[in-house]
Scaffold this motif. Structure first.
Motif, PDB file in Angstrom:
ATOM      1  N   LYS A 166      -2.876  -4.128  -7.644  1.00 53.67           N
ATOM      2  CA  LYS A 166      -1.720  -3.434  -7.068  1.00 53.67           C
ATOM      3  C   LYS A 166      -0.422  -3.998  -7.635  1.00 53.67           C
ATOM      4  N   GLN A 214       0.693   4.016  -2.924  1.00 56.49           N
ATOM      5  CA  GLN A 214       0.510   5.441  -2.639  1.00 56.49           C
ATOM      6  C   GLN A 214       1.667   6.262  -3.205  1.00 56.49           C
ATOM      7  N   PRO A 237      -4.688   2.855  -2.523  1.00 53.87           N
ATOM      8  CA  PRO A 237      -4.717   1.390  -2.472  1.00 53.87           C
ATOM      9  C   PRO A 237      -6.080   0.813  -2.120  1.00 53.87           C
ATOM     10  N   GLU A 238      -6.925   1.613  -1.470  1.00 51.03           N
ATOM     11  CA  GLU A 238      -8.251   1.119  -1.117  1.00 51.03           C
ATOM     12  C   GLU A 238      -9.131   0.899  -2.346  1.00 51.03           C
ATOM     13  N   ASP A 241       0.829  -1.212   0.000  1.00 51.47           N
ATOM     14  CA  ASP A 241       0.000   0.000   0.000  1.00 51.47           C
ATOM     15  C   ASP A 241       0.865   1.264   0.000  1.00 51.47           C
TER      16      ASP A 241
END
Length: 683
Positions: free
Chosen positions: A202, A188, A194-195, A184
């Motif tokens: 990812k 970012q 990342p949510e 994450d």
């Protein structure tokens, strides 16, 4: 701030920045993200809100005073002349003037040329000699009586990139994060929330970083427009360069045999080719041959001399067709120019990143959390090019002997790159190593599967690995092979982790079934009363549209939002009835709205972009005279559907109420009174 943001600031204090600040400070400055984040890293690498506000003001002030806008170059020149000395931010390139035996600099935005540069500066920063580098320059102005002497003087030139970093501290801090937190943080760092992404999504984003940390890595990404394919290679690092695929030449890329000047691969860690796809693009065959040799042997020739280089090669381009269409009718490399559509060239690709799996970029996908200042991460990744992690799976797994040396190289380089990115401290569990290995195998298998379709001389390969603790063999399949097994000749194995239902391989011929059903349809008229419910576009149109390859809709009232939404729902009907592995062209003839024309076009462009994913090729045109009165649908397989109200058949309902059935399902809406007539016409 999230708990992850707190943790990031705790362990990487001064090396991270809030990612939404880049947009805040950018304004109309046309500079790469790493330039802005370099400045943000100087003044805003903190979690303290007051310090961030002060830092933003400082960065904006720096940009206002020192960044050179092209349209303000005259003003900046005047400032330098009047003050005698002034610091500027500009892109500088240097060339050798062999007639005078001096180096001369050109400033992209300031617009001045032939400014003398000392040899030490060029030796220290050789990238100045190719394509230019963003720099902070201390400029002076001194008028000379000799008109042949430039009044512009470079007092000091500093490329915008991190001067130093502590690798050991980076590794120590990595150990404080679990794998999900670290992923994450990296997501970012490249600017995404990342949510909004799943685990596989990812990892696909992070594959784009492998060329930065792995020498001579060859990556291709082909997919729909708008997925951010070129972003990382244009904005992320001062060590990579993005060029147009149609502009490259042998001298520019490799070597100019006349002058002996080395090209881009000799200076940059990554050379990325944007807009690489396009069947009609003309490419020099000699360039392709040299690229093939370089990608295989990591070297190229300059006369009788052979020169080695470490630049990774990245190829990104757009596809026009959906995944199932390509699998059925062509192959996944079909969009490439003819000269690159060469099995020997394609076999050098280490990983095919499936661009159709990458989400189209939307506003909510951008991060406002903390991530590395990209220049810091770029330097970390560059230092990792000196390491080799390719043997870290050997303690648990082994590739089967069927896999060729070239396939193993591709798998090992991808595995090594992903391990450097995710586990630079080398502390990965067996399960995590297995996940990375399977991911690496899948990316190379995607290349080989398509090579077998392109060139029949390629033999089928068993992409599998064995477990050292029991000898179990695990076969790897790509995600598209799992979804569309009928287009793959996979190895069957009792120990395979997934079983294929043989019935999946016997897909009915949907097109023939549609033709048979079409012959049974009759001309008819449908009359709907006011307030009648239970009417849907599916019921009205699906039988008459099945099997059509081109559908033309004429309706002058597809202008404002609710009308365009109706049209989108009509396209949803087409998407539901068309075969997954075929495409349907839908052309709209309408009138441009007098007051909201730009918004109308923007909505059409969104529809075009999103429907392409489903194999619905939407296009439109405006009737210039705006005298369209007829409303009808014409198919290329023999039907004309007359619509007295067009698609505007529903009474008002609350479009903003997500919990209303009438919003979500057409059959719960009250209708206006309308008539539809179905006529046979010549195909």
């Amino acid at each position: 701030m999230t708990a992850l943001d707190d943790k990031i600031n705790e362990h990487f204090s001064g090396l991270v920045v809030r990612k939404d600040l880049v947009k805040t400070v950018k304004g109309n400055a046309i500079v790469p993200s790493y330039v802005l984040e370099y400045l943000l890293g100087q003044y805003c690498a903190t979690a303290d809100e007051e310090s961030i506000k002060t830092g933003i003001d400082t960065v904006k002030d720096v940009l206002r005073k020192h960044y050179v806008h092209r349209n303000e170059s005259g003003l900046i020149k005047s400032v330098i002349r009047e003050k005698g000395r002034h610091k500027i931010i500009d892109k500088v390139s240097v060339a050798l003037n062999d007639a005078k035996d001096v180096y001369e600099a050109s400033f992209a935005n300031l617009g001045i040329k032939k400014v003398l540069v000392d040899s030490d500066t060029v030796k220290k920063h050789p990238k100045l000699l190719v394509s230019g580098v963003w720099t902070i320059v201390d400029m002076e102005y001194e008028h000379f009586e000799d008109k042949s002497t430039s009044p512009w003087i470079i007092n000091k030139l500093k490329p915008i990139q991190l001067s130093h970093f502590n690798y050991d501290n980076y590794i120590a801090a990595r150990k404080q994060f679990n794998t999900d937190e670290w992923i994450d943080l990296l997501v970012q760092s490249i600017g995404f929330n990342p949510e909004k992404l799943g685990k596989r999504s990812k990892l696909l984003q992070l594959v784009r970083l492998i060329p930065f940390c792995e020498r001579n890595y060859n990556l291709i990404e082909l997919g729909p427009k708008g997925t951010g394919k070129s972003h990382v290679f244009s904005d992320f690092s001062p060590h990579g360069i993005l060029i147009s695929g149609g502009e490259i030449t042998v001298p520019k890329l490799f070597v100019n045999n006349n002058s002996g000047k080395i090209g881009l691969v000799g200076y940059w860690d990554i050379v990325a080719f944007d807009e690489f796809a396009g069947k009609k693009k003309r490419v020099n065959k000699a360039l392709v041959d040299i690229m093939k040799n370089y990608m295989a042997n990591k070297s190229f020739s300059r006369g009788v001399e052979t020169i080695g280089a470490e630049a990774s090669m990245v190829f990104v381009g757009n596809t026009r067709h959906t995944l199932p269409y390509m699998l059925k009718h062509t192959d996944l490399f079909d969009e490439l120019p003819e000269q690159y559509y060469d099995s020997a060239f394609l076999d050098r690709i280490h990983f095919y990143l499936p661009g159709w799996e990458v989400d189209i970029i939307r506003g909510e996908m951008f991060s406002n959390g903390y991530g590395f200042v990209v220049d810091y991460l770029a330097e970390i990744l560059r230092s990792l090019r000196n390491h080799d992690y390719s043997d870290l799976y050997a303690q648990h797994f082994n590739l089967v002997s069927d896999i060729s040396t070239r396939d193993k190289d591709g798998i090992n380089k991808t595995f090594s790159g992903m391990m450097k990115i995710l586990f630079p401290h080398k502390e990965a569990t067996e399960k995590e190593i297995k996940e990375v290995l399977q991911f690496a195998i899948e990316g190379r298998k995607r290349v080989k599967d398509q090579l077998m379709k392109i060139d029949s001389t390629y033999a089928a390969v068993r992409f599998a690995y064995t477990c050292n603790d029991g000898g179990k063999t695990i076969h790897v399949k790509s995600l598209e092979e799992e979804e569309y097994p009928q287009y793959f000749g996979s190895f069957q194995d009792k120990e395979s982790e997934t079983e294929i239902d043989p019935q999946q391989l016997e897909q009915p011929n949907v097109q023939d079934a549609a033709k048979e059903k079409l012959s049974e349809l009759k001309e008819r008229q449908v009359i709907v009363q006011e307030n009648q419910r239970g009417v849907t576009y599916d019921k009205l149109f699906d039988q008459y549209l099945q099997g059509a390859r081109k559908i033309t809709v004429t309706d002058s009232y597809i202008r404002i939002f609710y009308q365009i939404r109706n049209f989108m729902e009509f396209l949803e009907t087409i998407a539901k009835i068309k075969p997954k592995d075929d495409e349907v062209k839908v052309h709209l003839i309408t009138a441009e709205d007098e007051f909201k024309g730009p918004q109308q076009v923007e909505n059409f462009m969104k529809i075009q972009e999103n429907c392409a994913i489903a194999g619905v090729r939407f296009s439109w045109e405006f009737d210039e005279n705006q005298i369209l009165h007829a409303r009808h649908i014409v198919t290329d397989h023999g039907w004309k559907i007359l619509l007295d109200r067009g698609l505007d058949i529903f009474q008002h309902y609350e479009m903003n109420d997500s919990f209303s059935l009438s919003n979500r399902l057409q059959q719960y809406r009250s209708c206006k009174a309308f008539e539809i007539t179905y006529l046979r016409v010549d195909s």
